[in-house]
Enzyme design. Structure first.
Site, PDB file in Angstrom:
ATOM      1  N   VAL A   1       0.844  -1.219   0.044  1.00  0.00           N
ATOM      2  CA  VAL A   1      -0.118   0.005   0.148  1.00  0.00           C
ATOM      3  C   VAL A   1       0.803   1.154  -0.023  1.00  0.00           C
ATOM      4  CG1 VAL A   1      -0.101   0.362   2.448  1.00  0.00           C
ATOM      5  CG2 VAL A   1      -2.220   0.809   0.986  1.00  0.00           C
ATOM      6  N   TYR A   2       1.780   1.383   0.136  1.00  0.00           N
ATOM      7  CA  TYR A   2       3.071   2.492   0.123  1.00  0.00           C
ATOM      8  C   TYR A   2       2.901   2.950  -1.018  1.00  0.00           C
ATOM      9  CZ  TYR A   2       4.752   0.996   4.940  1.00  0.00           C
ATOM     10  OH  TYR A   2       4.715   0.527   6.255  1.00  0.00           O
ATOM     11  N   SER A   3       2.317   4.126  -1.340  1.00  0.00           N
ATOM     12  CA  SER A   3       2.298   4.972  -2.538  1.00  0.00           C
ATOM     13  C   SER A   3       2.108   3.964  -3.666  1.00  0.00           C
ATOM     14  CB  SER A   3       3.578   5.796  -2.937  1.00  0.00           C
ATOM     15  OG  SER A   3       3.896   6.531  -1.814  1.00  0.00           O
TER      16      SER A   3
ATOM     17  N   GLY B   1       2.216   0.664  -4.513  1.00  0.00           N
ATOM     18  CA  GLY B   1       3.294  -0.204  -4.771  1.00  0.00           C
ATOM     19  C   GLY B   1       4.372   0.341  -5.241  1.00  0.00           C
TER      20      GLY B   1
END
Length: 325
Positions: free
Chosen positions: A60-62, A64
């Protein structure tokens, strides 16, 4: 670098984990302070040169892009995959569809493949549930994670912030059904938030679970004077809800005083506290300036005295639970 065991597992990790939420396309999420790929590459290079082998990211960080940056960096820098410990996470929304989030069997089995594609790797070393999904039976979550390990797509599994009773139930069910057991707990621990010391950390110590805290510097508050603002502190929506108690200010002042007496940075003192705490394996450190990473490495050489530990911990007052949602 002196490597340590991740709990009672056989996995050996550096006592500093480099968190890679900071290295991603900042316009694809809630992290406008994130460094782009070119700016982030020197941090990976420095970490590898220093012996850090433990890297944490999440799908979920940016959207992918953190996983993409990490995977390309390891490949381009010629890192030995067998020496690396790559950790990623699953739970957050990765699209508008009702099954593109959470911990259903469908989501877990799809997202591990998506993460591996972005990382350009055949497996991850540690696959973690980013939060607990209350809408999915625990048995379904555990069976899906067990299949991920059985299929060779992950070597170990981990969990993140939740209540100790929930984690105890997961461990019990894993043992009951013969599913893969969790090797780690990534939870919220720092000098300004020590509620995990009441139940979660004792549980992890008892069960041989490695503890890899997120936000060990309290979103940077422990690394600077109390009233100093940064670009991140002004835009970090989640972080703005934490660390507002008056006792927090007194702890930050104590960190500053000990750091001044030692002639080192505040960050080194705050991280040295983690290294001194029983049960904590490796704090997850983010770095947007090279001195942040250098401070993390230097903290490994600091051994706090009992008197210094008392000064740092004494102002603490109980806090409301934060980080489980």
């Amino acid at each position: 670098m002196k490597y340590v065991q991740l709990g009672k597992s056989g996995l050996r990790v550096s006592p500093i984990c480099l968190g890679t939420m900071t290295y991603a396309e900042g316009d694809k999420g809630n992290h406008p302070w994130a460094l782009d790929e070119k700016a982030s590459r020197p941090f990976y290079e420095r970490a590898l040169a220093a012996g850090i082998n433990f890297f944490d990211t999440a799908n979920v960080y940016s959207a992918g892009t953190s996983e993409e940056f990490l995977g390309r960096a390891m490949k381009d820098l010629g890192a030995d995959r067998d020496s690396l410990v790559i950790a990623t996470k699953v739970h957050g929304a990765m699209g508008p569809g009702p099954n593109q989030r959470g911990l259903s069997r469908k989501a877990i089995l799809q997202e591990i493949d998506n993460s591996l594609d972005r990382l350009q790797m055949d497996y991850v070393d540690l696959y973690q549930i980013h939060r607990l999904d209350p809408y999915v039976p625990m048995e379904e979550i555990l069976e899906a994670l067990d299949d991920v390990v059985s299929q060779g797509k992950a070597r170990y599994i981990g969990a993140s912030s939740m209540y100790a009773w929930q984690f105890a139930k997961l461990l019990y069910l894993a043992d009951l059904h013969g599913f893969t057991r969790f090797a780690s707990m990534q939870n919220h621990v720092n000098l300004l938030y020590r509620e995990e010391e009441r139940e979660m950390i004792p549980l992890c110590r008892d069960q041989g679970i490695g503890v890899i805290p997120w936000s060990p510097l309290a979103r940077g508050r422990l690394a600077r004077e109390w009233d100093t603002d940064t670009e991140r502190s002004e835009t970090d929506q989640f972080g703005s809800t934490l660390y507002l108690d008056d006792s927090d200010r007194r702890i930050v002042e104590a960190v500053g005083a000990v750091a001044k007496e030692r002639g080192v940075s505040r960050a080194q003192i705050a991280l040295a506290w983690h290294h001194a705490k029983p049960g904590i394996t490796a704090p997850i450190v983010g770095a947007t300036k090279m001195r942040h990473l250098d401070d993390a490495l230097a903290s490994l050489d600091i051994e706090l005295t009992d008197e210094e530990m008392k000064r740092l911990e004494e102002p603490y007052r109980p806090h409301a639970i934060a980080g489980h949602g």
